[in-house]
Design a protein around this motif. Structure first.
Motif, PDB file in Angstrom:
ATOM      1  N   GLN A 187      -5.253  17.455   6.075  1.00  0.00           N
ATOM      2  CA  GLN A 187      -6.502  18.174   6.345  1.00  0.00           C
ATOM      3  C   GLN A 187      -7.626  17.385   5.687  1.00  0.00           C
ATOM      4  O   GLN A 187      -7.577  17.089   4.489  1.00  0.00           O
ATOM      5  N   LEU A 188      -8.623  17.035   6.478  1.00  0.00           N
ATOM      6  CA  LEU A 188      -9.741  16.236   6.012  1.00  0.00           C
ATOM      7  C   LEU A 188     -10.986  17.095   5.917  1.00  0.00           C
ATOM      8  O   LEU A 188     -11.231  17.952   6.767  1.00  0.00           O
ATOM      9  N   GLU A 189     -11.785  16.858   4.885  1.00  0.00           N
ATOM     10  CA  GLU A 189     -13.040  17.595   4.687  1.00  0.00           C
ATOM     11  C   GLU A 189     -14.158  16.604   4.413  1.00  0.00           C
ATOM     12  O   GLU A 189     -14.025  15.721   3.555  1.00  0.00           O
ATOM     13  N   ASN A 190     -15.255  16.765   5.143  1.00  0.00           N
ATOM     14  CA  ASN A 190     -16.400  15.861   5.021  1.00  0.00           C
ATOM     15  C   ASN A 190     -17.637  16.646   4.608  1.00  0.00           C
ATOM     16  O   ASN A 190     -18.209  17.389   5.405  1.00  0.00           O
ATOM     17  N   THR A 191     -18.046  16.497   3.349  1.00  0.00           N
ATOM     18  CA  THR A 191     -19.249  17.187   2.860  1.00  0.00           C
ATOM     19  C   THR A 191     -20.444  16.242   2.790  1.00  0.00           C
ATOM     20  O   THR A 191     -21.473  16.589   2.212  1.00  0.00           O
ATOM     21  N   THR A 192     -20.308  15.050   3.377  1.00  0.00           N
ATOM     22  CA  THR A 192     -21.415  14.096   3.382  1.00  0.00           C
ATOM     23  C   THR A 192     -22.378  14.431   4.526  1.00  0.00           C
ATOM     24  O   THR A 192     -22.122  15.328   5.332  1.00  0.00           O
ATOM     25  N   GLU A 193     -23.439  13.673   4.628  1.00  0.00           N
ATOM     26  CA  GLU A 193     -24.425  13.879   5.678  1.00  0.00           C
ATOM     27  C   GLU A 193     -24.205  12.944   6.862  1.00  0.00           C
ATOM     28  O   GLU A 193     -25.091  12.770   7.705  1.00  0.00           O
ATOM     29  N   LYS A 194     -23.032  12.347   6.912  1.00  0.00           N
ATOM     30  CA  LYS A 194     -22.726  11.405   7.984  1.00  0.00           C
ATOM     31  C   LYS A 194     -21.391  11.770   8.644  1.00  0.00           C
ATOM     32  O   LYS A 194     -20.499  12.308   7.989  1.00  0.00           O
ATOM     33  N   ASN A 195     -21.274  11.472   9.926  1.00  0.00           N
ATOM     34  CA  ASN A 195     -19.995  11.606  10.604  1.00  0.00           C
ATOM     35  C   ASN A 195     -19.069  10.479  10.131  1.00  0.00           C
ATOM     36  O   ASN A 195     -19.495   9.327  10.021  1.00  0.00           O
ATOM     37  N   ILE A 196     -17.823  10.811   9.863  1.00  0.00           N
ATOM     38  CA  ILE A 196     -16.895   9.814   9.346  1.00  0.00           C
ATOM     39  C   ILE A 196     -15.632   9.738  10.202  1.00  0.00           C
ATOM     40  O   ILE A 196     -15.310  10.671  10.946  1.00  0.00           O
ATOM     41  N   THR A 197     -14.932   8.620  10.090  1.00  0.00           N
ATOM     42  CA  THR A 197     -13.612   8.453  10.692  1.00  0.00           C
ATOM     43  C   THR A 197     -12.657   7.987   9.608  1.00  0.00           C
ATOM     44  O   THR A 197     -12.998   7.119   8.807  1.00  0.00           O
ATOM     45  N   VAL A 198     -11.481   8.565   9.591  1.00  0.00           N
ATOM     46  CA  VAL A 198     -10.451   8.209   8.607  1.00  0.00           C
ATOM     47  C   VAL A 198      -9.256   7.608   9.334  1.00  0.00           C
ATOM     48  O   VAL A 198      -8.747   8.185  10.291  1.00  0.00           O
ATOM     49  N   GLN A 199      -8.840   6.431   8.884  1.00  0.00           N
ATOM     50  CA  GLN A 199      -7.660   5.771   9.418  1.00  0.00           C
ATOM     51  C   GLN A 199      -6.736   5.376   8.264  1.00  0.00           C
ATOM     52  O   GLN A 199      -7.093   5.531   7.101  1.00  0.00           O
ATOM     53  N   VAL A 200      -5.547   4.884   8.595  1.00  0.00           N
ATOM     54  CA  VAL A 200      -4.618   4.430   7.560  1.00  0.00           C
ATOM     55  C   VAL A 200      -4.381   2.934   7.703  1.00  0.00           C
ATOM     56  O   VAL A 200      -4.426   2.387   8.804  1.00  0.00           O
ATOM     57  N   ARG A 201      -4.139   2.290   6.577  1.00  0.00           N
ATOM     58  CA  ARG A 201      -3.888   0.853   6.524  1.00  0.00           C
ATOM     59  C   ARG A 201      -2.692   0.595   5.607  1.00  0.00           C
ATOM     60  O   ARG A 201      -2.327   1.414   4.791  1.00  0.00           O
ATOM     61  N   GLU A 202      -2.096  -0.593   5.752  1.00  0.00           N
ATOM     62  CA  GLU A 202      -1.075  -1.086   4.812  1.00  0.00           C
ATOM     63  C   GLU A 202       0.037  -0.050   4.609  1.00  0.00           C
ATOM     64  O   GLU A 202       0.405   0.290   3.489  1.00  0.00           O
ATOM     65  N   VAL A 203       0.583   0.434   5.721  1.00  0.00           N
ATOM     66  CA  VAL A 203       1.540   1.536   5.687  1.00  0.00           C
ATOM     67  C   VAL A 203       2.977   1.002   5.657  1.00  0.00           C
ATOM     68  O   VAL A 203       3.320   0.064   6.383  1.00  0.00           O
ATOM     69  N   SER A 204       3.794   1.608   4.816  1.00  0.00           N
ATOM     70  CA  SER A 204       5.210   1.248   4.777  1.00  0.00           C
ATOM     71  C   SER A 204       6.053   2.499   4.544  1.00  0.00           C
ATOM     72  O   SER A 204       5.593   3.469   3.949  1.00  0.00           O
TER      73      SER A 204
END
Length: 296
Positions: free
Chosen positions: A87-104
Motif C-alpha cells: 500500500q503506497l501513500e503520497n502526501t507530497t504535492e506531486k504525482n509519483i510513480t513507484v517501481q522496483v529495482r535490483e530484485v532477487s
C-alpha cells in the motif's frame, strides 16, 4: 555508493523492519514481537487449521520524502507466481510513480512486474508479481528471502525523487544451500564467474545459449556480449545481464531467427560461437574477456 541493507524478518517470532529513518537520515531497524502460527493457548492435541498461502504483514518498508510504502501481505501462489502486496501513500504535492529495482529471490536475480502511480494526497494498492517460470528456471521451490530497492520518480517530469537502500524481506529464515552448476566456464576472474550450460532452440527458430552468472565482486555488474560470430559469421545476439554483488543469475545469449536467416545460419548447427564478454557498471568498464563455445 554502496547500499545498506534493511532486514525484514517475517513469519517468525521476531521481525526486523526497516521503518523510516533517523534524524540524521540513516536507516534504522525496529524489532516487533509477533506470535507464531500456533496460538499460545493451543494444546498439542489440537489439529492445526490449514494455513492460507497469503500472509498478512502490514509493516512499513519505506517512509521518507512524504511517501510511505507498507508491505501488506505475501502470497506464495499469486496470479503469476509469488506476490508481494504493497500500500503506497503520497502526501507530497506531486504525482509519483513507484517501481522496483535490483530484485532477487533467494539470491537469484528476478524481473518482476510492478509500476504503480499515486496521485498527490492519495493512496494506492499494488502488487509486485513474480513469474513462476522464473522461479522454476532458477530451481526455486520456496521463497525464503526477497531483496529489492524502490525507485520513486515524479510521474509528470520523470525526475527521480529517491532510490531507496536495499530492502531485505526474510520469509523463511533458513540457510540457502549452494547448487552445483555444470558447464563450460567462460569467465572466472576476481570473483565474477560466467558458465555456459546448454543450448535451446525454440519453435520459432530462436537459439538461446543458457548461461549462469555468479557475481562475487563488491559492486554491481552488467554483462553484455560484443564482437560475436557463429561459425565465422558476425551476428549481434541479445544479451544484457544485471547482477548485484553477491547475487546470481540464470540468463541467456539469444539469437533471433531473422538474424540467423540473414547470415545463412537458420537451421544450421552451431559449431563455434566466439565473442567478448563486456563487463561494466556505472563507473565504467570492469573487464573485457574473450570467450569461445565449441559445440561440435
Amino acid at each position: 555508493m554502496k547500499k545498506r541493507n534493511l532486514a525484514v524478518v517475517l513469519l517468525a517470532t521476531t521481525l526486523l523492519v526497516g521503518c523510516g529513518t533517523t534524524n540524521n537520515g540513516e536507516a534504522q531497524d525496529v524489532q516487533i514481537e509477533t506470535q507464531t502460527s500456533q496460538e499460545s493457548g493451543a494444546t498439542a492435541t489440537e489439529t492445526p487449521k490449514e494455513e492460507s498461502t497469503e500472509k498478512e504483514i502490514n509493516k512499513v518498508l519505506y517512509d521518507n520524502n512524504g511517501i510511505k510504502a507498507v508491505f501488506t501481505s505475501f502470497n506464495q501462489n499469486g496470479a503469476y507466481g509469488p506476490e508481494i502486496k504493497l500500500q503506497l501513500e503520497n502526501t507530497t504535492e506531486k504525482n509519483i510513480t513507484v517501481q522496483v529495482r535490483e530484485v532477487s529471490i533467494n539470491g537469484y536475480m528476478m524481473d518482476p512486474i510492478f509500476s504503480e502511480e499515486v496521485g498527490t494526497g492519495k493512496k494506492a494498492n499494488g502488487s509486485i508479481n513474480f513469474f513462476e517460470s522464473d522461479l522454476e528456471e532458477n530451481g526455486i521451490e520456496q521463497v525464503n528471502s526477497i531483496e529489492l530497492s524502490l525507485h520513486i520518480f515524479e510521474s509528470d517530469s520523470y525526475d527521480t525523487i529517491d532510490d531507496s537502500e536495499t530492502i531485505k524481506i526474510v520469509i523463511n529464515d533458513v540457510e540457502e544451500t549452494k547448487k552445483e552448476v555444470t558447464g563450460q566456464i567462460l569467465l572466472d576472474k576476481d570473483g565474477l564467474k560466467v558458465t555456459y550450460k546448454d543450448m535451446v532452440v525454440d519453435g520459432d527458430g530462436e537459439v538461446s545459449l543458457k548461461v549462469f552468472v555468479e557475481n562475487g565482486l563488491d559492486t554491481e555488474a552488467t554483462i553484455q556480449v560484443r564482437d560475436c560470430s557463429v561459425n565465422g559469421f558476425m551476428i549481434d545476439p541479445i544479451c544484457s545481464i544485471d547482477v548485484e554483488p553477491g547475487k546470481k543469475a540464470n540468463d541467456k545469449i539469444g539469437f533471433m531467427s531473422w538474424d540467423l536467416e540473414e547470415q545463412g545460419l537458420e537451421g544450421v548447427a552451431f559449431e563455434t560461437v566466439e565473442f567478448t564478454l563486456h563487463v561494466f557498471n556505472d563507473n565504467g568498464t570492469i573487464m573485457d574477456v574473450p570467450a569461445t563455445i565449441n559445440l561440435k
